[in-house]
Design a protein around this motif. Structure first.
Motif, PDB file in Angstrom:
ATOM      1  N   MET A  43       0.847  -1.188   0.000  1.00  0.00           N
ATOM      2  CA  MET A  43       0.000   0.000   0.000  1.00  0.00           C
ATOM      3  C   MET A  43       0.885   1.242   0.000  1.00  0.00           C
ATOM      4  SD  MET A  43      -2.548   1.125   3.094  1.00  0.00           S
ATOM      5  CE  MET A  43      -2.791   2.852   3.520  1.00  0.00           C
ATOM      6  N   ALA A  44       0.800   2.029  -1.052  1.00  0.00           N
ATOM      7  CA  ALA A  44       1.587   3.251  -1.140  1.00  0.00           C
ATOM      8  C   ALA A  44       1.139   4.257  -0.086  1.00  0.00           C
ATOM      9  CB  ALA A  44       1.450   3.865  -2.525  1.00  0.00           C
ATOM     10  N   ASN A  45       2.097   4.960   0.485  1.00  0.00           N
ATOM     11  CA  ASN A  45       1.783   6.052   1.404  1.00  0.00           C
ATOM     12  C   ASN A  45       1.104   7.167   0.613  1.00  0.00           C
ATOM     13  OD1 ASN A  45       1.736   7.615   3.732  1.00  0.00           O
ATOM     14  ND2 ASN A  45       3.871   7.195   4.246  1.00  0.00           N
ATOM     15  N   TRP A  46       0.528   8.135   1.299  1.00  0.00           N
ATOM     16  CA  TRP A  46      -0.182   9.211   0.611  1.00  0.00           C
ATOM     17  C   TRP A  46       0.738  10.021  -0.290  1.00  0.00           C
ATOM     18  CZ3 TRP A  46       1.035  14.340   0.674  1.00  0.00           C
ATOM     19  CH2 TRP A  46       1.914  14.782   1.672  1.00  0.00           C
ATOM     20  N   ASP A  47       2.040  10.040   0.027  1.00  0.00           N
ATOM     21  CA  ASP A  47       2.988  10.839  -0.744  1.00  0.00           C
ATOM     22  C   ASP A  47       3.783  10.007  -1.746  1.00  0.00           C
ATOM     23  OD1 ASP A  47       4.479   9.467   1.130  1.00  0.00           O
ATOM     24  OD2 ASP A  47       5.563  11.202   1.889  1.00  0.00           O
ATOM     25  N   GLU A  48       3.265   8.845  -2.118  1.00  0.00           N
ATOM     26  CA  GLU A  48       3.922   7.990  -3.097  1.00  0.00           C
ATOM     27  C   GLU A  48       3.052   7.834  -4.330  1.00  0.00           C
ATOM     28  OE1 GLU A  48       6.703   4.797  -1.129  1.00  0.00           O
ATOM     29  OE2 GLU A  48       4.713   4.594  -0.241  1.00  0.00           O
ATOM     30  N   ASP A  49       3.690   7.756  -5.482  1.00  0.00           N
ATOM     31  CA  ASP A  49       3.008   7.495  -6.742  1.00  0.00           C
ATOM     32  C   ASP A  49       3.985   6.772  -7.662  1.00  0.00           C
ATOM     33  OD1 ASP A  49       4.720   9.400  -7.854  1.00  0.00           O
ATOM     34  OD2 ASP A  49       3.185  10.947  -8.076  1.00  0.00           O
ATOM     35  N   PRO A  50       3.595   6.443  -8.896  1.00  0.00           N
ATOM     36  CA  PRO A  50       4.517   5.714  -9.770  1.00  0.00           C
ATOM     37  C   PRO A  50       5.845   6.416 -10.003  1.00  0.00           C
ATOM     38  CG  PRO A  50       2.290   5.529 -10.622  1.00  0.00           C
ATOM     39  CD  PRO A  50       2.223   6.486  -9.468  1.00  0.00           C
ATOM     40  N   VAL A  51       5.862   7.747 -10.019  1.00  0.00           N
ATOM     41  CA  VAL A  51       7.116   8.469 -10.228  1.00  0.00           C
ATOM     42  C   VAL A  51       8.046   8.295  -9.034  1.00  0.00           C
ATOM     43  CG1 VAL A  51       8.135  10.776 -10.397  1.00  0.00           C
ATOM     44  CG2 VAL A  51       6.219  10.147 -11.882  1.00  0.00           C
ATOM     45  N   THR A  52       7.541   8.499  -7.830  1.00  0.00           N
ATOM     46  CA  THR A  52       8.408   8.383  -6.644  1.00  0.00           C
ATOM     47  C   THR A  52       8.880   6.952  -6.446  1.00  0.00           C
ATOM     48  OG1 THR A  52       6.609   7.964  -5.045  1.00  0.00           O
ATOM     49  CG2 THR A  52       7.097  10.263  -5.554  1.00  0.00           C
ATOM     50  N   MET A  53       8.016   5.973  -6.721  1.00  0.00           N
ATOM     51  CA  MET A  53       8.428   4.573  -6.570  1.00  0.00           C
ATOM     52  C   MET A  53       9.466   4.191  -7.615  1.00  0.00           C
ATOM     53  SD  MET A  53       4.963   2.540  -5.383  1.00  0.00           S
ATOM     54  CE  MET A  53       3.943   3.041  -6.764  1.00  0.00           C
ATOM     55  N   ALA A  54       9.310   4.723  -8.838  1.00  0.00           N
ATOM     56  CA  ALA A  54      10.296   4.450  -9.876  1.00  0.00           C
ATOM     57  C   ALA A  54      11.650   5.032  -9.506  1.00  0.00           C
ATOM     58  CB  ALA A  54       9.815   5.018 -11.211  1.00  0.00           C
ATOM     59  N   VAL A  55      11.657   6.224  -8.905  1.00  0.00           N
ATOM     60  CA  VAL A  55      12.917   6.829  -8.467  1.00  0.00           C
ATOM     61  C   VAL A  55      13.614   5.936  -7.452  1.00  0.00           C
ATOM     62  CG1 VAL A  55      13.936   8.765  -7.190  1.00  0.00           C
ATOM     63  CG2 VAL A  55      12.230   9.204  -8.963  1.00  0.00           C
ATOM     64  N   GLU A  56      12.859   5.423  -6.483  1.00  0.00           N
ATOM     65  CA  GLU A  56      13.463   4.581  -5.449  1.00  0.00           C
ATOM     66  C   GLU A  56      13.973   3.258  -6.020  1.00  0.00           C
ATOM     67  OE1 GLU A  56      14.284   5.574  -2.499  1.00  0.00           O
ATOM     68  OE2 GLU A  56      13.404   7.514  -3.012  1.00  0.00           O
ATOM     69  N   ALA A  57      13.214   2.668  -6.947  1.00  0.00           N
ATOM     70  CA  ALA A  57      13.680   1.428  -7.577  1.00  0.00           C
ATOM     71  C   ALA A  57      14.941   1.681  -8.395  1.00  0.00           C
ATOM     72  CB  ALA A  57      12.580   0.846  -8.468  1.00  0.00           C
ATOM     73  N   ALA A  58      14.970   2.817  -9.092  1.00  0.00           N
ATOM     74  CA  ALA A  58      16.143   3.157  -9.895  1.00  0.00           C
ATOM     75  C   ALA A  58      17.361   3.409  -9.020  1.00  0.00           C
ATOM     76  CB  ALA A  58      15.834   4.391 -10.744  1.00  0.00           C
ATOM     77  N   ARG A  59      17.181   4.108  -7.902  1.00  0.00           N
ATOM     78  CA  ARG A  59      18.303   4.327  -6.983  1.00  0.00           C
ATOM     79  C   ARG A  59      18.844   2.998  -6.470  1.00  0.00           C
ATOM     80  NH1 ARG A  59      16.393   8.168  -2.372  1.00  0.00           N
ATOM     81  NH2 ARG A  59      18.630   8.383  -1.951  1.00  0.00           N
ATOM     82  N   ASP A  60      17.941   2.057  -6.220  1.00  0.00           N
ATOM     83  CA  ASP A  60      18.349   0.730  -5.760  1.00  0.00           C
ATOM     84  C   ASP A  60      19.174   0.024  -6.840  1.00  0.00           C
ATOM     85  OD1 ASP A  60      18.279  -1.205  -3.667  1.00  0.00           O
ATOM     86  OD2 ASP A  60      16.761  -2.345  -4.752  1.00  0.00           O
ATOM     87  N   ALA A  61      18.738   0.145  -8.092  1.00  0.00           N
ATOM     88  CA  ALA A  61      19.447  -0.518  -9.187  1.00  0.00           C
ATOM     89  C   ALA A  61      20.802   0.115  -9.469  1.00  0.00           C
ATOM     90  CB  ALA A  61      18.590  -0.479 -10.458  1.00  0.00           C
ATOM     91  N   LEU A  62      20.938   1.400  -9.149  1.00  0.00           N
ATOM     92  CA  LEU A  62      22.170   2.125  -9.471  1.00  0.00           C
ATOM     93  C   LEU A  62      23.220   2.061  -8.363  1.00  0.00           C
ATOM     94  CD1 LEU A  62      20.605   5.268 -11.194  1.00  0.00           C
ATOM     95  CD2 LEU A  62      21.987   3.487 -12.291  1.00  0.00           C
ATOM     96  N   VAL A  63      22.922   1.335  -7.283  1.00  0.00           N
ATOM     97  CA  VAL A  63      23.911   1.194  -6.211  1.00  0.00           C
ATOM     98  C   VAL A  63      25.204   0.591  -6.778  1.00  0.00           C
ATOM     99  CG1 VAL A  63      24.473  -0.042  -4.078  1.00  0.00           C
ATOM    100  CG2 VAL A  63      22.216   0.985  -4.361  1.00  0.00           C
ATOM    101  N   GLY A  64      26.294   1.313  -6.585  1.00  0.00           N
ATOM    102  CA  GLY A  64      27.582   0.830  -7.051  1.00  0.00           C
ATOM    103  C   GLY A  64      27.865   1.084  -8.516  1.00  0.00           C
ATOM    104  N   HIS A  65      26.976   1.791  -9.217  1.00  0.00           N
ATOM    105  CA  HIS A  65      27.171   2.059 -10.633  1.00  0.00           C
ATOM    106  C   HIS A  65      27.314   3.563 -10.878  1.00  0.00           C
ATOM    107  CE1 HIS A  65      26.460  -1.925 -12.524  1.00  0.00           C
ATOM    108  NE2 HIS A  65      25.825  -2.148 -11.383  1.00  0.00           N
ATOM    109  N   ASP A  66      28.137   3.907 -11.837  1.00  0.00           N
ATOM    110  CA  ASP A  66      28.362   5.298 -12.209  1.00  0.00           C
ATOM    111  C   ASP A  66      27.174   5.804 -13.022  1.00  0.00           C
ATOM    112  OD1 ASP A  66      29.299   7.764 -12.894  1.00  0.00           O
ATOM    113  OD2 ASP A  66      30.978   7.044 -14.107  1.00  0.00           O
TER     114      ASP A  66
END
Length: 482
Positions: A43-66
Motif C-alpha cells: 500500500m503506497a503512502n499518501w505521498d507515493e506514486d509511480p514516479v516516486t516509486m520508480a525513483v526509489e527502484a532506480a536508486r536501488d538498481a544504481l547502487v555501485g554504478h556510475d
C-alpha cells in the motif's frame, strides 16, 4: 564487453494492508471477498506514486554504478500521475542525471514494463528501465484485493552483465481482458475463464515456443518461469502446457505484495535474479494485448554483493496496516472532511520550480572549494563563518547522503493527510543541515540521533489544478543500510 542486464533494483512501499480487513469491511455486500482475504497487499503512502516509486527502484538498481554512463531512462506504467508531462523526465531529474539523457514514457498495456525492457535490450547505450504502478480500484472489488503498489528497475548496457538475453519473441493481439479509459478511472474486467482459455492459453504458448526455438533450448532447460497473473494457478497451467517444469514456476508474490500491474513482470524478474545461480535460465512473460517473452541466462557476476535492497529487502522493510479507512482516504476512494487548514491554495510557480530544479528535484546543494564546507541549498557565499568565500561553491548532491535527527516535531495542528505531520532538522554526516519533512516514520519512533536517508516523495498536491509537487523527505534507514 557483453550486452545485457548490468544491475537491478526494486521498491515496495513500507505499508502492507491486510486483506482480511478489506474482506471484513465489505463482506456484508460481497461475501466472496472472504476467499481473497488472506495475506497482504503493498500500500503506497499518501505521498507515493509511480514516479516516486520508480525513483526509489532506480536508486536501488544504481547502487555501485556510475550514473554518468546512463544515456537513456524509460519509465513504464499505466497509471502515470501526468498525462501531458514527461514522467520519465521527473525521474531523470530526481536521479541527477545529465540533461543529455534521453527520457521516454511507455504506457497503454500491462506489458509496458516488458516492452520497455525488450526495447532497451534491442538497442545500444546504457538504458535505465523502470516500471511502476499504483492502480485505483473500486471498494469491495476483487481488484482492490489482488493488486499492490510497487516498482522495479533494471540497468541495461555493455559491461559485465548479471544476465544476458538469449532470445525473445513478441506478439500483438487486441485481446481485451480488461480496460480503463480516462473517464472511467478504474479497470473494467471480463470473465476469468474466458481470459484464461481464450487469452493466455492461446496467445502465450506460441511466443514461448518461438523464443525457445531461437535459443535452441527445450522447455526442460528453464529454471525460473516468470509470468504474472492474478488468476489462481494460471502460471502453473501455462508451464504445464508449454512443457516447463512445475518447479520452475516463480511465486507471484500475491501473499506478500499483490500484483503490481505493468511493473510486476519486472518485479518478479528482479526477485528471480536475487535467487538465481550462474548458468540458470529465466523465462519472462509479459501479457497484455499480446505478449512479450524474454529468455535470460544468469552469469557469475550476479553473485557479487551490491548492497541493494531489491525485492527481498523491501518486502522485509514492512509495517502492517490494518486501517482500511486510511487506505480509502489515501486513494481518494472516500471523501473525508480535511478541515480548514487543508484549504490553502497550493499553486506551484512553475517558473520558480524550473529555476530551482537542481535544489528541488535533484536535491543538489553546494561544497565550498576553498574550505570544503557542505551546505544546502547552494548559495554564492559560504556559510562557514571562518570562510565566507564568494562564488567558490560547486554542486554537491545530497540525495544519497544519510543524516541524523537533530530535532523533531510531531505536529497535530498543521494539516497532513496522515497526521501527525512529522518534521525536523536533519544533520548530514558529511556536513550541512536542513529542516525537512519526515516520511515512513511512526511518532513513537522519533528520537534525536536516529539515522535517516533521503527519499523522493510528493510534497503536496494542488487539487484545484491537478498538479503535484515533488521534493525530498527524510525516512528511517532500513535494515541493510538503505
Amino acid at each position: 564487453m557483453t550486452f545485457g542486464i548490468l544491475s537491478y533494483g526494486a521498491y515496495v512501499p513500507r505499508l502492507r494492508l491486510q486483506r482480511k480487513v478489506i474482506a471484513d469491511a465489505n463482506s456484508w455486500f460481497n461475501a466472496a471477498l472472504k476467499g481473497l482475504g488472506k495475506g497482504e497487499r503493498a500500500m503506497a503512502n499518501w505521498d507515493e506514486d509511480p514516479v516516486t516509486m520508480a525513483v526509489e527502484a532506480a536508486r536501488d538498481a544504481l547502487v555501485g554504478h556510475d550514473r554518468d554512463g546512463v544515456t537513456a531512462v524509460t519509465l513504464a506504467s499505466t497509471t502515470f500521475p501526468f498525462l501531458d508531462r514527461l514522467n520519465a523526465g521527473v525521474v531523470t531529474g530526481a536521479l541527477n542525471l545529465d540533461e543529455s539523457t534521453a527520457s521516454n514514457d511507455i504506457s497503454g498495456t500491462q506489458r509496458a514494463g516488458t516492452t520497455a525492457l525488450l526495447q532497451a535490450l534491442n538497442s545500444r547505450g546504457q538504458t535505465l528501465v523502470a516500471a511502476a504502478e499504483k492502480r485505483d480500484s473500486n471498494a469491495a472489488s476483487p481488484l482492490e484485493m489482488q493488486t499492490g503498489d510497487g516498482a522495479a528497475a533494471l540497468l541495461i548496457g555493455e559491461g559485465e552483465p548479471v544476465a544476458k538475453l538469449l532470445a525473445s519473441a513478441t506478439r500483438s493481439a487486441d485481446f481485451v481482458d480488461h480496460f480503463r479509459t480516462i473517464d472511467s478511472g478504474t479497470d473494467y474486467g471480463w470473465e476469468e475463464r474466458w481470459i484464461r482459455d481464450a487469452g493466455y492459453m492461446t496467445i502465450v504458448p506460441p511466443a514461448i515456443k518461438a523464443a525457445l526455438d531461437k535459443a535452441g533450448l527445450t522447455p526442460a532447460d528453464i529454471n525460473h518461469f516468470v509470468m504474472p497473473a492474478v488468476l489462481p494457478k494460471l502460471a502453473n497451467a501455462m508451464a504445464k502446457k508449454a512443457g516447463i517444469p512445475e518447479a520452475a514456476v516463480r511465486d507471484n508474490l500475491s501473499a506478500v505484495c499483490g500484483d503490481t500491474g505493468a511493473a510486476h513482470a519486472l518485479v518478479m524478474l528482479v526477485h528471480a535474479l536475487e535467487q538465481a545461480k550462474a548458468g540458470e535460465r529465466i523465462l519472462v512473460v509479459g501479457f497484455g494485448q499480446g505478449v512479450d517473452v524474454m529468455l535470460f541466462e544468469v552469469t557469475p557476476a550476479n553473485e557479487k554483493k551490491t548492497g541493494r535492497l531489491g525485492v527481498s529487502g523491501h518486502l522485509a522493510r514492512r509495517r502492517e496496516e490494518t486501517n482500511y479507512n486510511k487506505f480509502l482516504a489515501f486513494n481518494d476512494v472516500v471523501e473525508i472532511e480535511r478541515g480548514m487548514r487543508s484549504e490553502a491554495d497550493k499553486l506551484t510557480a512553475l517558473s520558480a520550480m524550473w529555476r530551482n530544479r537542481g535544489a528541488v528535484t535533484s536535491f543538489t546543494g553546494g561544497k565550498c572549494e576553498k574550505c570544503g564546507t557542505l551546505q544546502y541549498p547552494i548559495s554564492r557565499i559560504c556559510v562557514n563563518p571562518n570562510c565566507g568565500a564568494v562564488d567558490t561553491q560547486k554542486p554537491e548532491p545530497f540525495a544519497d547522503k544519510t543524516g541524523r535527527i537533530n530535532s523533531y516535531t510531531a505536529d497535530r495542528l498543521t494539516y497532513s493527510p496522515d497526521p501527525p505531520a512529522c518534521y525536523g532538522m536533519i544533520q548530514f554526516e558529511e556536513g550541512g543541515r536542513w529542516m525537512m519533512d519526515f516520511t515512513d516514520v511512526d511518532e513513537k519512533d522519533l528520537e534525536v540521533g536516529r539515522n535517516m536517508r533521503m527519499m523522493f516523495r510528493v510534497k503536496d498536491i494542488d487539487n484545484q489544478r491537478g498538479f503535484r509537487r515533488y521534493f525530498w523527505k527524510a525516512a528511517p534507514v532500513a535494515a541493510g543500510g538503505n
